[in-house]
Design an enzyme around this catalytic site. Structure first.
Site, PDB file in Angstrom:
ATOM      1  CG  ASP A 194      -2.130  -0.726   1.107  1.00  0.00           C
ATOM      2  OD1 ASP A 194      -2.434  -1.135  -0.014  1.00  0.00           O
ATOM      3  OD2 ASP A 194      -2.817  -0.914   2.129  1.00  0.00           O
ATOM      4  CE  LYS A 216       2.374   4.545  -8.624  1.00  0.00           C
ATOM      5  NZ  LYS A 216       3.838   4.482  -8.666  1.00  0.00           N
TER       6      LYS A 216
END
Ligand SMILES: C[S@@+](CC[C@H](N)C(=O)[O-])C[C@H]1O[C@@H](n2cnc3c(N)ncnc32)[C@H](O)[C@@H]1O
Length: 435
Positions: A194, A216
């Site tokens: 994360d 992402k």
């Protein structure tokens, strides 16, 4: 030359003569290895007394006497009294009885040396450096650190791990992940990470470790929780060991419960490694004790990811306002004004101190203090942005300038390992190190 052995001590008797600092350090390690320890000493350090009181070791409160080697069927003797004549007598008796004797005060007269030892990557590492304890400890530290940070490949020759480890990575400073978390990270085949996790640790992993950035993915959006669960399960099914690395603690506003449930439902073994949550680390890093004698006996950790007035909020803000305790709110920077207004509308004083701590434990950490009445304006003027933790309550006034703490965190002079350089202990032991 020495011959290094790994002694399997389980259920075997060991005699320790002398109850001072050296014994205090070694006896717990012997007990952890399963040895039955007999201590002979007129006095003993408090920690050894506690072990004797709780029945974990047999203590004869007297000086060593000839014939003590017959107290039990000993396999090994440690002698560490402050009297060289006693140490010599014990060593001589042990030699005559063909028992290995570790003599703390004189390594040249010691038939056995304990290595500088450590635990890393699930293995015990022992180093003997020709009787030079500092060199042994330095080498031990290099190996243990290398295995922990991945610069030595812990996966080579290892028993393959499988399943998923949900690792709480702490608030951001890479030094604040737990020892267990770091060990597991060094063994990962896949790391699903994360944004708020201590991502600087990833640089140290071997190049073939797959890093999946949950913040992402192509097309510019973050992975959904379902996407993340699927990656965890799919990679684990391929036989890979997956570490899910999160910020803070996985089970505090971290969706760790959902990930654990998804793995369990798919029949994947899953282990949770607790982390240092930002809810406690951010106030601490700013010098705010969340409880303080005579000031606050309770601390309430809440999510402010939705506004207090929202139908989706299940937080009882009225009860929080009525409480005298400390409130720690996460994910609330954008709703600071609404939070302050709600608490004041339910009767909490506008003078109640509060603080907002941004980027806690990172080099960019900053904090502003205000009151409920001035909070929103102060935070906006200071340009406070997420991630930040809001702390509300009288404890904020207890905050100290924690230059010492910050210095300590980065202090290059901080000792690398407890027990290093114990001048009274001339035998090459530098204490055990677990990493
Ligand atoms: C989704 S929650 C995750 C909390 C995390 N599981 C924990 O235990 O710290 C994200 C929020 O944690 C807080 N947070 C996490 N890291 C932080 C940091 N280094 N400094 C300040 N706040 C932080 C912020 O309130 C942020 O909005």
């Amino acid at each position: 030359m020495t011959y290094l052995l790994g002694l399997r001590m389980d259920g075997r008797d060991v005699l320790v003569v002398g109850g001072g600092r050296v014994a205090q350090r070694r006896v717990p390690v012997l007990l952890d290895a399963g040895a039955r320890v007999t201590l002979v000493s007129p006095d003993a350090a408090a920690a050894l007394e506690d072990l004797a009181d709780s029945g974990r070791l047999a203590w004869h409160r007297r000086r060593y006497a000839e014939g003590d080697l017959g107290l039990a069927g000993f396999w090994l003797v440690h002698v560490a009294t402050d009297d060289p004549a006693v140490n010599a007598a014990v060593a001589a008796d042990a030699e005559a009885a063909r028992l290995w004797c570790v003599r703390a005060d004189d390594r040249h007269e010691s038939s056995a040396w304990t290595p500088a030892s450590g635990i890393a990557a699930g293995a015990t590492i022992g180093v003997v450096a020709g009787g030079d304890p500092r060199r042994a400890a330095g080498l031990r530290d290099a190996i243990v650190d290398g295995l922990a940070d991945g610069s030595l490949d812990a996966r080579r020759g290892r028993e393959r791990m499988s399943g998923v480890a949900l690792v709480g990575g702490g608030p951001g400073d890479p030094g604040l992940i737990t020892v267990r978390g770091r060990q597991l990270l060094a063994q990962a085949d896949v790391v699903v990470v994360d944004r708020l996790a201590p991502t600087s640790l990833l640089d140290q992993l071997p190049a073939d470790v797959e890093i999946v950035d949950a913040a992402k993915i192509p097309y510019g959006r973050s992975m959904t929780q379902e996407d993340i669960n699927r990656v965890l399960v799919d990679r684990a099914r391929e036989g890979k060991f997956v570490v899910r690395l999160k910020g803070g603690d996985s089970f505090l506003f971290g969706r760790g419960g959902e990930e654990a449930a998804a793995c369990a439902a798919a029949g994947i073994p899953v282990v949770a490694v607790p982390g240092v949550t930002s809810a406690l680390a951010a106030p601490a890093a700013a010098g705010i004790p969340v409880t303080h004698r005579g000031v606050s006996q309770d601390v309430h950790i809440v999510s402010a990811h939705v506004a207090p007035s929202s139908e989706r909020s299940t937080v009882d803000w009225a009860a929080l306002a009525a409480s005298e305790g400390t409130i720690v709110a996460l994910m609330g920077v954008e709703r600071l004004a609404a939070i302050a207004d709600t608490l004041m509308s339910h009767g909490r004083s506008p003078d109640t101190p509060m603080a907002v701590v941004q980027d806690a434990t990172l080099p960019t950490q900053r904090a502003v203090t205000a009151t409920l009445g001035t909070a929103a304006r102060t935070a906006a003027d200071a340009g406070i942005r997420p991630p930040a933790v809001i702390v509300i309550g009288e404890v904020v006034n207890e905050a100290r300038e924690l230059d010492i703490l910050h210095g300590g965190r980065d202090d290059p002079a901080a000792p690398a390992a407890a027990g290093a350089g114990d001048a009274a202990d001339n035998e090459p032991v530098e204490g055990d190190r677990v990493l």
